[in-house]
Scaffold this active site. Structure first.
Site, PDB file in Angstrom:
ATOM      1  N   GLN A 150      87.791  70.264  73.360  1.00 51.13           N
ATOM      2  CA  GLN A 150      86.483  70.932  73.216  1.00 51.13           C
ATOM      3  C   GLN A 150      86.607  72.049  72.159  1.00 51.13           C
ATOM      4  OE1 GLN A 150      87.520  70.640  76.870  1.00 51.13           O
ATOM      5  NE2 GLN A 150      86.931  68.559  76.431  1.00 51.13           N
ATOM      6  N   GLY A 160      86.828  67.219  64.142  1.00 53.05           N
ATOM      7  CA  GLY A 160      87.787  66.394  63.396  1.00 53.05           C
ATOM      8  C   GLY A 160      89.214  66.830  63.718  1.00 53.05           C
ATOM      9  N   LYS A 161      89.398  67.293  64.957  1.00 55.16           N
ATOM     10  CA  LYS A 161      90.724  67.747  65.386  1.00 55.16           C
ATOM     11  C   LYS A 161      91.764  66.646  65.294  1.00 55.16           C
ATOM     12  CE  LYS A 161      89.632  69.742  69.501  1.00 55.16           C
ATOM     13  NZ  LYS A 161      88.231  69.974  69.410  1.00 55.16           N
ATOM     14  N   GLY A 199      87.807  63.634  73.257  1.00 58.90           N
ATOM     15  CA  GLY A 199      88.001  62.351  72.579  1.00 58.90           C
ATOM     16  C   GLY A 199      88.592  62.597  71.215  1.00 58.90           C
ATOM     17  N   HIS A 200      89.794  62.122  70.996  1.00 60.34           N
ATOM     18  CA  HIS A 200      90.430  62.273  69.695  1.00 60.34           C
ATOM     19  C   HIS A 200      90.679  60.896  69.103  1.00 60.34           C
ATOM     20  CE1 HIS A 200      92.228  66.460  70.835  1.00 60.34           C
ATOM     21  NE2 HIS A 200      90.926  66.458  70.731  1.00 60.34           N
ATOM     22  N   ASP A 254      84.380  68.281  68.398  1.00 60.27           N
ATOM     23  CA  ASP A 254      84.235  67.179  67.439  1.00 60.27           C
ATOM     24  C   ASP A 254      84.377  67.647  65.996  1.00 60.27           C
ATOM     25  OD1 ASP A 254      83.510  65.527  69.675  1.00 60.27           O
ATOM     26  OD2 ASP A 254      81.543  66.478  69.592  1.00 60.27           O
ATOM     27  N   SER A 266      88.683  63.653  53.631  1.00 60.98           N
ATOM     28  CA  SER A 266      88.295  62.303  54.049  1.00 60.98           C
ATOM     29  C   SER A 266      89.034  62.003  55.355  1.00 60.98           C
ATOM     30  CB  SER A 266      88.671  61.253  52.983  1.00 60.98           C
ATOM     31  OG  SER A 266      89.918  60.648  53.286  1.00 60.98           O
ATOM     32  N   THR A 312      82.776  60.441  70.576  1.00 61.85           N
ATOM     33  CA  THR A 312      83.887  59.512  70.806  1.00 61.85           C
ATOM     34  C   THR A 312      83.905  59.034  72.252  1.00 61.85           C
ATOM     35  OG1 THR A 312      85.109  60.954  69.317  1.00 61.85           O
ATOM     36  CG2 THR A 312      86.376  59.245  70.404  1.00 61.85           C
ATOM     37  N   GLY A 361      79.486  58.207  73.050  1.00 56.88           N
ATOM     38  CA  GLY A 361      78.709  57.467  72.057  1.00 56.88           C
ATOM     39  C   GLY A 361      77.366  58.108  71.737  1.00 56.88           C
TER      40      GLY A 361
HETATM   41  P1  IMP Z   1      81.802  68.553  80.578  1.00 57.98           P
HETATM   42  O1  IMP Z   1      83.011  69.070  79.888  1.00 57.98           O
HETATM   43  O2  IMP Z   1      81.819  67.062  80.797  1.00 57.98           O
HETATM   44  O3  IMP Z   1      81.490  69.301  81.843  1.00 57.98           O
HETATM   45  O4  IMP Z   1      80.550  68.802  79.602  1.00 57.98           O
HETATM   46  C1  IMP Z   1      80.080  70.123  79.328  1.00 57.98           C
HETATM   47  C2  IMP Z   1      79.615  70.239  77.886  1.00 57.98           C
HETATM   48  O5  IMP Z   1      80.751  70.129  77.031  1.00 57.98           O
HETATM   49  C3  IMP Z   1      78.647  69.146  77.431  1.00 57.98           C
HETATM   50  O6  IMP Z   1      77.737  69.725  76.501  1.00 57.98           O
HETATM   51  C4  IMP Z   1      79.546  68.143  76.728  1.00 57.98           C
HETATM   52  O7  IMP Z   1      78.839  67.393  75.766  1.00 57.98           O
HETATM   53  C5  IMP Z   1      80.536  69.093  76.073  1.00 57.98           C
HETATM   54  N1  IMP Z   1      81.845  68.472  75.784  1.00 57.98           N
HETATM   55  C6  IMP Z   1      82.824  68.170  76.664  1.00 57.98           C
HETATM   56  N2  IMP Z   1      83.890  67.632  76.021  1.00 57.98           N
HETATM   57  C7  IMP Z   1      83.569  67.603  74.717  1.00 57.98           C
HETATM   58  C8  IMP Z   1      84.276  67.187  73.543  1.00 57.98           C
HETATM   59  O8  IMP Z   1      85.431  66.747  73.558  1.00 57.98           O
HETATM   60  N3  IMP Z   1      83.598  67.319  72.365  1.00 57.98           N
HETATM   61  C9  IMP Z   1      82.347  67.847  72.296  1.00 57.98           C
HETATM   62  N4  IMP Z   1      81.668  68.254  73.363  1.00 57.98           N
HETATM   63  C10 IMP Z   1      82.271  68.134  74.559  1.00 57.98           C
END
Ligand code: IMP
Length: 429
Positions: free
Chosen positions: A223, A15-16, A40-41, A13, A414, A298, A301
């Protein structure tokens, strides 16, 4: 001309979306190489906001999108996302999207197992997105996954389902969850096959051709390094390797093809889900960062945990992922804070560390060592040149560069695409 790999340098997260969108507009092909619809982008283009989870961001810019073999693909989520962006006017079809024929699929039983296991963990839960990412990767390495190409072979599909259900139904029932019926799954996969197979191909071949033709390829990570299954805060991580090296194996190209590695980091730090976060703030400043930075997941929520920039952590990410330049985002969220802190190392049981050790007990006990920097009164929001930044903001960025041992080559001020200060074009190497 170099290719570029973009990865998160913290816990995701960062801000990619905005940075990837800018780079995608300069690329010919955008490739996802790991993760799944846990990512989530958010992309804001004109008056449209696109929320992408599985689709490569370049599609929004009319670029060819590729989903590599390193991604775990949920067919239902993929088709729903395609339908959603089509309704927003994007042309997404087999001409604009190609999927590795050897990509493993996520089935409903994966999400069920993910959720049942999290429920059973209680207070020790990882805080996964519940989308079946972990169980799908487990099946891949256990050699029982159904892969995209298998949808074209009914006998393979049937045999694979037998093996999968033997494993999963035993586990699900043990966890008190409902077992799955082979007939129902087989019928649905048979329905999905003609919808998905037109996207399937050996994407490595297309990428090889593109490379030889001098096309620019952008590898879009999901991630972040601290969620990497090896290098992150294990076990509070995702189930794939998120470092840039994965772009090669997860797309089917050689390591030299990955090109420049750009890491994205926020000017502070956030995390969703459970796990260690040494510089986390539980006070008014933490609440303020969350509010100003709109820190809500994203995908799920969930409110994000917020804290000071941890330079020791980002330095570690720079090293293990080979990050050559950083894009620093959301600097404007720090505007007006009287003073800023930056984590430069940790104290653990009376010992000093410059990195976060691997043992979970040590990670949980890590107390950050801070350096305090002056804040700034003026605004950095929307700045498009160094000259527009308050002197203390420039100092803050320069100190971060020294501490993480990587140059900041892009500064985002921004959510607007043009509110960016660019020091070096990563495609130029
Ligand atoms: P999983 O990828 O659903 O197995 O979740 C494992 C960990 O990665 C958890 O702490 C999630 O909140 C985190 N996580 C998975 N995808 C994202 C992402 O796109 N952004 C931030 N955290 C993520």
């Amino acid at each position: 001309m170099a290719n570029v790999a973009v990865i998160g340098a913290q816990w995701g997260d960062e801000g990619k979306g905005k940075v990837v969108d800018w780079l995608a507009s300069r690329a010919d092909i955008v490739v996802r190489f790991q993760g799944g619809h846990n990512a989530g982008h958010t992309l804001v283009v004109g008056n449209q906001t696109y929320k992408l989870s599985l689709l490569p961001s370049g599609l929004v810019r009319g670029k060819l999108g590729i989903i590599g073999n390193g991604v775990v693909v949920d067919p239902e989520a993929l088709l729903a996302e395609i339908a959603r962006v089509r309704a927003q006017g994007l042309a997404v079809g087999p001409e604009t999207l190609r999927i590795a024929e050897n990509a493993p699929l996520i089935l409903p039983l994966h999400a069920a197992l993910d959720q049942a296991r999290e429920a059973a963990r209680g207070a020790r839960r990882i805080g996964t997105t519940g989308r079946g990412i972990g169980p799908a990767y487990e099946d891949k390495v256990a050699r029982r996954a159904i892969r995209l190409a298998d949808l074209g072979e009914p006998e393979t599909l049937s045999a694979r389902l037998d093996e999968l259900l033997l494993h999963h139904n035993t586990l699900l029932q043990g966890l008190g969850a409902e077992p799955f019926s082979k007939d129902v799954l087989l019928a649905r996969l048979t329905e999905l096959a003609p919808l998905l197979l037109p996207y399937a191909e050996p994407v490595w071949e297309r990428l090889d051709e593109a490379r030889r033709a001098g096309r620019r390829i952008l590898f879009e990570g999901a991630q972040a390094v601290m969620l990497d299954v090896d290098h992150g805060t294990y076990p509070f991580v995702t189930s794939s390797n998120t470092v840039a090296a994965t772009a090669a194996a997860g797309a089917g190209v050689g390591p030299a093809a990955v090109g420049t590695v750009l890491g994205i980091a926020k000017a502070y730090c956030t995390r969703v889900g459970s796990g260690p976060f040494p510089t986390e703030l539980h006070d008014e400043t933490g609440r303020l960062l969350g509010e100003r930075g709109h820190e809500f997941g994203t995908v799920t929520g969930r409110p994000r945990r917020c804290g000071w920039f941890d330079a020791a952590l980002v330095r570690q990410a720079v090293k293990v992922a080979g990050i050559q330049g950083l894009a620093l985002t959301k600097l404007d969220v720090l505007d007006g804070l009287p003073e800023l802190r930056v984590g430069v190392g940790y104290r653990i049981g009376g010992e000093s560390f410059r990195h976060l050790p691997a043992a979970p007990g040590a990670q949980a006990a890590a107390v950050p060592v801070y350096e305090t920097l002056a804040g700034w009164q003026g605004s950095t929001r929307g700045a498009r040149s160094w000259a527009e930044l308050p002197a203390a903001a420039v100092k803050y960025v320069r100190r971060i560069e020294e501490l993480v041992e990587a140059p900041v080559i892009l500064l985002s001020t921004s959510p607007e695409r043009d509110d960016t200060i660019l020091m070096r074009d990563p495609f130029e190497g």
